[in-house]
Write an enzyme that holds these catalytic residues in place. Structure first.
Site, PDB file in Angstrom:
ATOM      1  CG  ASN A 149     -17.287   4.002  -0.855  1.00 61.15           C
ATOM      2  OD1 ASN A 149     -18.197   3.223  -1.084  1.00 61.15           O
ATOM      3  ND2 ASN A 149     -16.114   3.904  -1.454  1.00 61.15           N
ATOM      4  CG  HIS A 178     -19.649  -2.059   1.407  1.00 63.69           C
ATOM      5  ND1 HIS A 178     -19.337  -2.931   0.379  1.00 63.69           N
ATOM      6  CD2 HIS A 178     -18.483  -1.717   1.970  1.00 63.69           C
ATOM      7  CE1 HIS A 178     -18.035  -3.092   0.343  1.00 63.69           C
ATOM      8  NE2 HIS A 178     -17.488  -2.359   1.292  1.00 63.69           N
ATOM      9  CG  HIS A 215     -14.391   1.113  -6.764  1.00 61.02           C
ATOM     10  ND1 HIS A 215     -13.434   0.466  -6.023  1.00 61.02           N
ATOM     11  CD2 HIS A 215     -13.982   0.987  -8.056  1.00 61.02           C
ATOM     12  CE1 HIS A 215     -12.499  -0.026  -6.823  1.00 61.02           C
ATOM     13  NE2 HIS A 215     -12.813   0.271  -8.060  1.00 61.02           N
ATOM     14  NE  ARG A 265     -13.795  -4.325  -7.074  1.00 59.59           N
ATOM     15  CZ  ARG A 265     -12.705  -4.194  -6.306  1.00 59.59           C
ATOM     16  NH1 ARG A 265     -12.695  -3.333  -5.309  1.00 59.59           N
ATOM     17  NH2 ARG A 265     -11.650  -4.923  -6.526  1.00 59.59           N
ATOM     18  NE  ARG A 300     -15.799  -7.208  -5.995  1.00 51.53           N
ATOM     19  CZ  ARG A 300     -14.595  -7.357  -5.441  1.00 51.53           C
ATOM     20  NH1 ARG A 300     -14.404  -6.974  -4.196  1.00 51.53           N
ATOM     21  NH2 ARG A 300     -13.606  -7.893  -6.107  1.00 51.53           N
ATOM     22  CD  GLU A 340     -13.288   4.747  -4.115  1.00 51.52           C
ATOM     23  OE1 GLU A 340     -13.406   3.512  -4.232  1.00 51.52           O
ATOM     24  OE2 GLU A 340     -13.260   5.310  -3.032  1.00 51.52           O
ATOM     25  CB  THR A 367      -9.028  -0.514  -2.879  1.00 55.38           C
ATOM     26  OG1 THR A 367     -10.300  -0.318  -3.470  1.00 55.38           O
ATOM     27  CG2 THR A 367      -7.948  -0.031  -3.810  1.00 55.38           C
ATOM     28  CD  GLU A 377      -9.195   8.414  -0.915  1.00 52.39           C
ATOM     29  OE1 GLU A 377      -9.862   8.933  -1.829  1.00 52.39           O
ATOM     30  OE2 GLU A 377      -9.598   7.463  -0.231  1.00 52.39           O
ATOM     31  CG  HIS A 393      -9.173   1.528   2.311  1.00 51.55           C
ATOM     32  ND1 HIS A 393      -9.160   0.413   3.102  1.00 51.55           N
ATOM     33  CD2 HIS A 393      -9.674   1.138   1.114  1.00 51.55           C
ATOM     34  CE1 HIS A 393      -9.624  -0.605   2.399  1.00 51.55           C
ATOM     35  NE2 HIS A 393      -9.951  -0.193   1.195  1.00 51.55           N
TER      36      HIS A 393
HETATM   37  N1  PXP Z   1     -11.005   5.438  -0.535  1.00 53.11           N
HETATM   38  C1  PXP Z   1     -10.763   4.551  -1.517  1.00 53.11           C
HETATM   39  C2  PXP Z   1      -9.840   4.948  -2.609  1.00 53.11           C
HETATM   40  C3  PXP Z   1     -11.397   3.285  -1.532  1.00 53.11           C
HETATM   41  O1  PXP Z   1     -11.129   2.422  -2.519  1.00 53.11           O
HETATM   42  C4  PXP Z   1     -12.310   2.981  -0.501  1.00 53.11           C
HETATM   43  C5  PXP Z   1     -13.026   1.671  -0.517  1.00 53.11           C
HETATM   44  O2  PXP Z   1     -13.815   1.577  -1.650  1.00 53.11           O
HETATM   45  C6  PXP Z   1     -12.537   3.943   0.496  1.00 53.11           C
HETATM   46  C7  PXP Z   1     -11.857   5.153   0.474  1.00 53.11           C
HETATM   47  C8  PXP Z   1     -13.490   3.694   1.613  1.00 53.11           C
HETATM   48  O3  PXP Z   1     -12.979   2.712   2.438  1.00 53.11           O
HETATM   49  P1  PXP Z   1     -13.883   2.123   3.598  1.00 53.11           P
HETATM   50  O4  PXP Z   1     -15.056   1.447   2.942  1.00 53.11           O
HETATM   51  O5  PXP Z   1     -12.972   1.167   4.298  1.00 53.11           O
HETATM   52  O6  PXP Z   1     -14.307   3.274   4.451  1.00 53.11           O
END
Ligand code: PXP
Length: 237
Positions: free
Chosen positions: A7, A10, A43, A45, A49, A70, A101, A151, A191
């Site tokens: 992901n 960030h 994601h 959003r 952001r 996402e 999330t 998930e 997550h």
């Molecule tokens: N899975 C989902 C559905 C998420 O919303 C996120 C965060 O955007 C992640 C995984 C990844 O989470 P993390 O950034 O805490 O590894």
């Protein structure tokens, strides 16, 4: 072995802090792929952001691995998904004020909205995964709704302070995972997973995909920092 979806949200968060062009999540996606990522997760959003529509479109065109978008089950972002056609959509809940999330999608309470969105995605061949808490009722509802995968939200496991608490949350993931697989769903987890807590999760029987973001981006900043400073020093001197 579980596949890794990286992901890259960030990376975009850092860029958006200055509304500038770097760091570019498109580069991060390419580097993640070079590092062995099996998929790129991002994601889009509603408040934009971090990830922008431009990022999604370029990554969809350039990534050689699966793109997992996402998104909330919302008509506007659904229109974008239908146009961009990522290989997979993970439906997530979205609140404007949340930092990330915060909980799984309530598939039961939002069934009408989710159904409308899902039908459109499935029609064009996009696979749908539902981001849900390790709760059999939500898993069953996802299955009935036609999701290919669930998930399971690993946030409570990741946030557990004591070993006992972590064991309890792990057991919940284990049995929810078993339940999902028995129903023919593909099992994803994600997550809050980190370099410290991921191994136990990766050993859950049948787990197909792990989606990890924050911890990888955090590590990337740290392992790259020294070199970045050295390069600036060289230029100055
Ligand atoms: N899975 C989902 C559905 C998420 O919303 C996120 C965060 O955007 C992640 C995984 C990844 O989470 P993390 O950034 O805490 O590894």
């Amino acid at each position: 072995m579980a596949k890794l979806g990286v992901n890259i949200d960030h990376v975009a968060t850092v860029r958006q802090a200055r509304r500038t062009i770097e760091p570019d999540p498109v580069w991060a996606a390419a580097l993640a792929e070079l590092g062995g990522a099996d998929g790129i997760t991002l994601h889009l959003r509603e408040d934009r952001r971090h990830i922008q529509e431009r990022d999604l479109r370029i990554i969809r065109q350039t990534a050689q691995v699966k793109v997992n978008l996402e998104m909330a089950a919302d008509p506007l972002v659904t229109t974008i998904a239908l146009d961009v056609q990522p290989q997979q959509v993970t439906l997530v809940p979205e609140k404007r004020e949340e930092v990330t999330t915060e909980g799984g999608l309530d598939v039961i309470a939002n069934s009408a909205r989710i159904k409308t969105c899902m039908e459109q995605l499935l029609n064009v061949g996009i696979e749908v995964s539902m981001f849900v808490d390790p709760d059999p009722r939500q898993i069953e509802a996802s299955h009935i709704m036609g999701a290919k995968a669930v998930e399971l939200h690993t946030g409570r496991y990741a946030d557990a302070v004591t070993e006992q608490e972590q064991d309890k949350e792990f057991e919940a993931l284990l049995s929810a995972g078993r339940y999902a697989i028995e129903r023919g769903l593909v099992l994803h987890l994600g997550h809050g997973l980190t370099y410290r807590n991921v191994q136990r999760i990766a050993r859950i029987p049948g787990v197909c995909e792990l989606n990890i973001g924050h911890s990888i981006v955090a590590r990337a900043i740290m392992v790259g920092f020294q070199q970045a400073v050295r390069e600036m020093k060289t230029l100055i001197s």
